[in-house]
Design a protein around this motif. Structure first.
Motif, PDB file in Angstrom:
ATOM      1  N   LYS A  86      13.702  42.999  45.534  1.00 49.75           N
ATOM      2  CA  LYS A  86      12.954  44.262  45.647  1.00 49.75           C
ATOM      3  C   LYS A  86      13.170  45.133  44.411  1.00 49.75           C
ATOM      4  O   LYS A  86      12.212  45.660  43.842  1.00 49.75           O
ATOM      5  N   ASP A  87      14.427  45.276  43.990  1.00 49.11           N
ATOM      6  CA  ASP A  87      14.741  46.135  42.839  1.00 49.11           C
ATOM      7  C   ASP A  87      14.162  45.611  41.532  1.00 49.11           C
ATOM      8  O   ASP A  87      13.633  46.372  40.732  1.00 49.11           O
ATOM      9  N   LYS A  88      14.273  44.318  41.302  1.00 49.28           N
ATOM     10  CA  LYS A  88      13.931  43.751  39.999  1.00 49.28           C
ATOM     11  C   LYS A  88      12.513  43.212  39.883  1.00 49.28           C
ATOM     12  O   LYS A  88      12.004  43.060  38.781  1.00 49.28           O
ATOM     13  N   LEU A  89      11.854  42.951  41.011  1.00 49.99           N
ATOM     14  CA  LEU A  89      10.517  42.349  40.953  1.00 49.99           C
ATOM     15  C   LEU A  89       9.473  43.164  41.711  1.00 49.99           C
ATOM     16  O   LEU A  89       8.453  43.540  41.137  1.00 49.99           O
ATOM     17  N   ILE A  90       9.733  43.443  42.966  1.00 46.72           N
ATOM     18  CA  ILE A  90       8.727  44.091  43.806  1.00 46.72           C
ATOM     19  C   ILE A  90       8.456  45.525  43.365  1.00 46.72           C
ATOM     20  O   ILE A  90       7.300  45.926  43.212  1.00 46.72           O
ATOM     21  N   GLU A  91       9.505  46.310  43.169  1.00 45.61           N
ATOM     22  CA  GLU A  91       9.325  47.716  42.779  1.00 45.61           C
ATOM     23  C   GLU A  91       8.471  47.876  41.518  1.00 45.61           C
ATOM     24  O   GLU A  91       7.554  48.689  41.495  1.00 45.61           O
TER      25      GLU A  91
END
Length: 149
Positions: A66-71
């Motif tokens: 979530k932190d490195k790709l989705i956001e």
């Protein structure tokens, strides 16, 4: 030791445009993407450890992806660098969530892009097994490590 596959699902909203496409998708439009990431590894066997029996804690996998790709992808625009992106760069002061990439942002190319990103951010004890990206509720592209060795 036994290898186990673990899958986590994510969702994000993103727009794109397909340069020189011969249909409506040549226009900027968006999708509600669903992403399934499957990793493979061996369960931890450490009695008393809170992660005993886990390949990875789902909450850790969720946070990393979530932190490195989705956001960064969520509520953004992705376009090919060969398109008229100079205008987008000018708008960048108002709209900062855009990705100018060196490929046509189709589902097929997005799943390759995501797989490459994931390989760089996953914990070392895990291998990426597969990536499935739903562009719509009934259309998806898949990437499998076994197909790309």
């Amino acid at each position: 030791m036994t290898k186990i596959r673990v899958t986590k699902q994510f969702s994000f909203e993103m727009s794109h445009a397909l340069m020189n496409y011969d249909g409506l998708c040549r226009n900027i439009h968006g999708h509600s993407y669903k992403l399934q990431v499957t990793v493979i590894g061996e369960p931890m066997l450490q009695s008393g450890n809170p992660k005993d029996g886990m390949v990875i804690d789902f909450s850790i996998l969720k946070k990393v992806i979530k932190d490195k790709l989705i956001e960064p992808l969520d509520h953004s625009l992705m376009i090919n660098n060969l398109s008229a992106h100079e205008k987008l760069v000018e708008l960048g002061e108002l709209y900062d969530r855009h990705h100018i990439v060196n490929f046509q942002p189709t589902s097929e190319n997005l799943v390759i892009y995501i797989a490459q990103k994931l390989k760089d951010i996953l914990p070392e004890h895990l291998d990426l097994c597969s990536v499935r990206l739903y562009e719509t509720s009934n259309s998806f592209a898949e990437w499998f490590a076994s197909d790309n060795t």
